[in-house]
Design a protein around this motif. Sequence first.
Motif, PDB file in Angstrom:
ATOM      1  N   ASN A 492       0.332  -1.156   0.027  1.00  0.00           N
ATOM      2  CA  ASN A 492      -0.402  -0.427  -0.074  1.00  0.00           C
ATOM      3  C   ASN A 492       0.997   1.034  -0.237  1.00  0.00           C
ATOM      4  N   MET A 493       1.803   1.689  -0.700  1.00  0.00           N
ATOM      5  CA  MET A 493       2.642   2.311  -0.530  1.00  0.00           C
ATOM      6  C   MET A 493       1.973   3.796  -2.039  1.00  0.00           C
ATOM      7  N   THR A 494       2.874   4.319  -1.525  1.00  0.00           N
ATOM      8  CA  THR A 494       2.193   5.743  -2.765  1.00  0.00           C
ATOM      9  C   THR A 494       3.166   4.859  -4.071  1.00  0.00           C
ATOM     10  N   MET A 495       1.876   5.264  -5.189  1.00  0.00           N
ATOM     11  CA  MET A 495       3.097   4.846  -6.742  1.00  0.00           C
ATOM     12  C   MET A 495       4.438   5.612  -6.646  1.00  0.00           C
ATOM     13  N   ALA A 496       4.323   6.519  -6.065  1.00  0.00           N
ATOM     14  CA  ALA A 496       5.823   7.145  -6.011  1.00  0.00           C
ATOM     15  C   ALA A 496       6.877   6.769  -5.409  1.00  0.00           C
ATOM     16  N   ALA A 501      11.336   2.269  -4.031  1.00  0.00           N
ATOM     17  CA  ALA A 501      11.430   1.732  -3.482  1.00  0.00           C
ATOM     18  C   ALA A 501      12.581   0.521  -4.018  1.00  0.00           C
ATOM     19  N   PRO A 502      13.428  -0.118  -3.046  1.00  0.00           N
ATOM     20  CA  PRO A 502      15.090  -1.103  -3.824  1.00  0.00           C
ATOM     21  C   PRO A 502      14.310  -1.830  -4.614  1.00  0.00           C
ATOM     22  N   GLY A 545       4.202   4.026 -13.337  1.00  0.00           N
ATOM     23  CA  GLY A 545       2.667   3.898 -13.207  1.00  0.00           C
ATOM     24  C   GLY A 545       2.099   4.232 -12.322  1.00  0.00           C
ATOM     25  N   VAL A 546       0.775   4.132 -12.375  1.00  0.00           N
ATOM     26  CA  VAL A 546      -0.493   4.835 -12.149  1.00  0.00           C
ATOM     27  C   VAL A 546      -1.442   3.727 -11.402  1.00  0.00           C
ATOM     28  N   LEU A 547      -2.145   4.011 -10.381  1.00  0.00           N
ATOM     29  CA  LEU A 547      -3.688   3.031  -9.794  1.00  0.00           C
ATOM     30  C   LEU A 547      -4.378   4.681  -9.341  1.00  0.00           C
ATOM     31  N   ILE A 548      -5.576   4.083 -10.020  1.00  0.00           N
ATOM     32  CA  ILE A 548      -6.169   5.427 -10.070  1.00  0.00           C
ATOM     33  C   ILE A 548      -6.765   4.623  -8.452  1.00  0.00           C
ATOM     34  N   ARG A 549      -7.311   5.360  -7.534  1.00  0.00           N
ATOM     35  CA  ARG A 549      -7.115   5.519  -5.902  1.00  0.00           C
ATOM     36  C   ARG A 549      -8.620   6.274  -5.414  1.00  0.00           C
ATOM     37  N   GLU A 552      -8.693   9.114  -7.214  1.00  0.00           N
ATOM     38  CA  GLU A 552      -7.674   9.719  -8.146  1.00  0.00           C
ATOM     39  C   GLU A 552      -6.601   8.976  -8.635  1.00  0.00           C
ATOM     40  N   ILE A 553      -6.290   9.739  -9.252  1.00  0.00           N
ATOM     41  CA  ILE A 553      -4.870   9.932  -9.847  1.00  0.00           C
ATOM     42  C   ILE A 553      -2.930   9.476  -8.907  1.00  0.00           C
ATOM     43  N   ASP A 554      -3.422   7.956  -8.535  1.00  0.00           N
ATOM     44  CA  ASP A 554      -1.880   7.794  -7.816  1.00  0.00           C
ATOM     45  C   ASP A 554      -0.667   7.912  -8.818  1.00  0.00           C
ATOM     46  N   GLY A 555      -0.088   8.642  -9.469  1.00  0.00           N
ATOM     47  CA  GLY A 555       1.277   8.208 -10.887  1.00  0.00           C
ATOM     48  C   GLY A 555       2.718   9.190  -9.881  1.00  0.00           C
TER      49      GLY A 555
END
Length: 571
Positions: A492-496, A501-502, A545-549, A552-555
């Motif tokens: 459940n991290m933000t996409m950014a 992430a490593p 990447g992007v998820l619609i949460r 809203e756009i989480d890109g």
Amino acid sequence: MRPLRLLLTLLASAWLPACATIPAPQPKVERTVAAEPFVIAANPLAAQAGLNVLKRGGSAVDAAIAVQAMLSLVEPQSSGVGGGAFMTYYDGRSGKVSVLDGREVAPAQAVSTMFLRSDGTPLSFDEAVLSGRATGVPGAVRMLAVAHGERGKLPWSSLFGDAEKAARDGFIVSPRLARLVHADYAENHAPDVVAYFSQGPGGRLVEAGDRLTNAAYADFLNRLASQGPAALYSGSTAARIVERTRAGPLGGSMTMADLATYRPVKREALCRPYRVYVMCVPPPPSSGVGLIELMKMLERTDIAQRGPSDPQSWYLFAEASRLMYADRDRYVGDIASVPVDGLLDPAYVASRVQLIGPTAGPAPSAGVPAGAKVAANDTTYEPTGTSHFIIRDGDGNVVSMTTTVESIFGSGRMVDGFFLNNQMTDFAFKPVDDQGNPAANAVAPGKRPRSSMVPTILLTPDGKFAGAIGSAGGNSIIAYVAKSLVASVDWNMTMADALAAPNLVARGPNFQGEVTKFSPEILEGLRQRGIDLKPGQGEDSGLTGVLIRNGEIDGGADPRREGVVLTLPRP
């Protein structure tokens, strides 16, 4: 049964009949509310060119053409009109996901032994990549033209203006481009590369902040805008491509007929449930089947509950990756016998997960899924070129596209201001192993080399767009995308944050990644489990990447590159 697993079971039963791999009616998703358009690309100038098209009412495909034209100029180390691409496309009205395969093809006169010396030993990669044999028939432009004919809204001729102006007036060399211009790869020493990037007194190589012009590319784009794809696949540019690839050392066999007859392939998307989503990827010769296999293996572990601070999470990711790569390397290629259903069969996936023990052992062997044929182990080397971008237009249509010239500046050979790909080196250099078993990824006339590109689209159970992701990075692409999916969906991290992430890439006997980004506790925990992580791969991913949460756009764009997320607010 955990609630999430129960939900997944319900999703699987509800969605499998609607996946593009199974003959069934596609869901109807009649959209009445305009979607918020966006462009996510690895270079700001390319993203802005795409957004400018959307501002004029253009479609996602229209914007993709503008993005690709600009990337060929400002990110020539990664992709270009002399290369190929895969496009995964979501239709905002019908909910259907489709794939357009613009992968390069081997010339009609190519032979399986073209990368072998007279004594039967394979050429080194540096010898092969700089040779005339390295270039496959480029596919990106023809693929985009076909997509535009079906899904374009603005005239083709209106989509190249930003890139042509930037080429003629000049653009500012970015830090990443400058770093790669000054790198010490074989391609950097190719005469065309040195000549293009040399300027000023003494012909010094460009530095970050310099202005670089490309009049030849501007002229080509002008002709491409007015003539359509014929500007590349016939006439003077095609003749120069043939001449340049037939030149030594090790001249190739491409002909004008190879260029004139190139066609992209329309393919059904390969779709399977993943957690609360349905994941859709390109089928072979893309490695989408490998990505799905890896995610299905990880679903059968407790990686989601453990989170990113637990070394066991990264251990599970590494071991599942090695199992997937063993299968991918053995079976995937541009052949009819890829055992896609066997590799994704739940019983087979479960049997692979059971091989993950408490500590890492020797490199795992490929399994034997249903439908598999005896094949040679593959030794293909894939450098970390390529670019990925995602576009959504106001009608809710989405393009997830990975595009490449393969290696850094492709083959190092330039025609009309753009570099030619070295995609033929994505084939196995040895067509058979010592036992005579054929390589699934052996060279053959008209064949497409296996690709690690996996432009992905995620759907909700009722067929609405839920997200998209993809990356650059050669054979590490699958690991980069999988890591980011685990981080964004499971953790459940933000996409950014998920993209940042490593990276950890485990393939065969090698465990590589961004050592300095992992905590000492994780590195020690991995060592206790038999993994001594080394630098070497992971440092140059190119994720978007992007998820619609919650609507809203989480890109996000990979911070290792220069990408941006640009949105166009609803009117």
